[in-house]
Design a protein around this motif. Structure first.
Motif, PDB file in Angstrom:
ATOM      1  N   ILE A   1      35.352  43.939  49.345  1.00  0.00           N
ATOM      2  CA  ILE A   1      36.614  44.488  48.797  1.00  0.00           C
ATOM      3  C   ILE A   1      37.229  45.445  49.850  1.00  0.00           C
ATOM      4  O   ILE A   1      38.629  45.374  50.092  1.00  0.00           O
TER       5      ILE A   1
ATOM      6  N   PHE B   1      42.307  40.717  45.166  1.00  0.00           N
ATOM      7  CA  PHE B   1      41.180  40.312  44.385  1.00  0.00           C
ATOM      8  C   PHE B   1      41.215  39.021  44.118  1.00  0.00           C
ATOM      9  O   PHE B   1      40.143  38.265  44.215  1.00  0.00           O
TER      10      PHE B   1
ATOM     11  N   PHE C   1      37.632  42.454  37.129  1.00  0.00           N
ATOM     12  CA  PHE C   1      37.457  41.045  37.625  1.00  0.00           C
ATOM     13  C   PHE C   1      36.035  40.720  37.158  1.00  0.00           C
ATOM     14  O   PHE C   1      35.152  41.366  36.749  1.00  0.00           O
TER      15      PHE C   1
ATOM     16  N   SER D   1      33.017  38.185  38.754  1.00  0.00           N
ATOM     17  CA  SER D   1      32.459  37.479  39.943  1.00  0.00           C
ATOM     18  C   SER D   1      30.836  36.926  39.692  1.00  0.00           C
ATOM     19  O   SER D   1      30.362  37.639  39.064  1.00  0.00           O
TER      20      SER D   1
ATOM     21  N   ARG E   1      46.029  43.507  42.808  1.00  0.00           N
ATOM     22  CA  ARG E   1      45.555  42.286  42.096  1.00  0.00           C
ATOM     23  C   ARG E   1      45.218  41.063  43.261  1.00  0.00           C
ATOM     24  O   ARG E   1      44.419  40.257  43.021  1.00  0.00           O
TER      25      ARG E   1
ATOM     26  N   VAL F   1      41.244  38.693  37.021  1.00  0.00           N
ATOM     27  CA  VAL F   1      41.864  39.938  37.642  1.00  0.00           C
ATOM     28  C   VAL F   1      42.798  40.370  36.972  1.00  0.00           C
ATOM     29  O   VAL F   1      43.660  39.890  36.669  1.00  0.00           O
TER      30      VAL F   1
END
Length: 164
Positions: free
Chosen positions: A43, A10, A29, A31, A7, A18
């Motif tokens: 990522i 992220f 999550f 975005s 987490r 998240v």
């Protein structure tokens, strides 16, 4: 890898809301960027830089997963001890099968390939726990290693978390 560390990657990337689902690397999550390919690359780079992981990221949007669930690909089948219901997500469209090859000798039935979610949906007879089905090895031979398989229950939990 702990969920806290995952987490954290992220969150460092600036994603909102998240959360982890179970302890198998499922992260949800939000975005503003809708380009899944670019998000996956960001990522993967961050996982390598921050945690030394060479894992692949496979992203599906909430809407893709919601449509998949609503399609009810396993009518009347319940995931359980004797029947294992799975969704295998392919990383990119380049590996999209034109047809599902036969799975000789496996105790698994491929129900269908869902092109919108880029996922192979299958049911495995797990009534003899001492005998493996060989399905996971077949998936890798057929589609390569850029795949991830989740139980149907996990997919349902991911969608529930996204909607919660």
């Amino acid at each position: 890898m702990t969920n806290d560390k995952l987490r954290g990657v992220f969150e460092r990337l600036g994603f909102a809301d998240v959360a982890s689902v179970l302890s198998s690397g499922n992260i949800v999550f939000r975005s503003p960027d809708a380009d899944a390919h670019l998000l996956e690359q960001r990522i993967e780079d961050a996982l390598a830089d921050d945690l030394g992981l060479a894992n692949r990221a496979i992203i599906r949007s909430h809407s893709e997963l919601r449509v998949l669930l609503d399609s009810d690909p396993f009518p009347g089948v319940t995931h359980g001890h004797d029947t294992y219901v799975t969704a295998t997500f392919l990383k990119d469209a380049a590996t999209t099968p034109e047809h599902i090859p036969a799975q000789p000798g496996l105790r698994t039935e491929v129900v269908r390939y869902d092109g919108a979610a880029r996922v192979v949906l299958a049911i495995t007879d797990n009534s003899d726990a001492n005998q493996t089905s060989g399905f996971m090895a077949w998936l890798e031979r057929t589609y390569g290693k850029d795949i991830t398989t989740r139980s149907w229950l996990t997919v349902q939990r991911i969608v529930k978390r996204l909607e919660g």
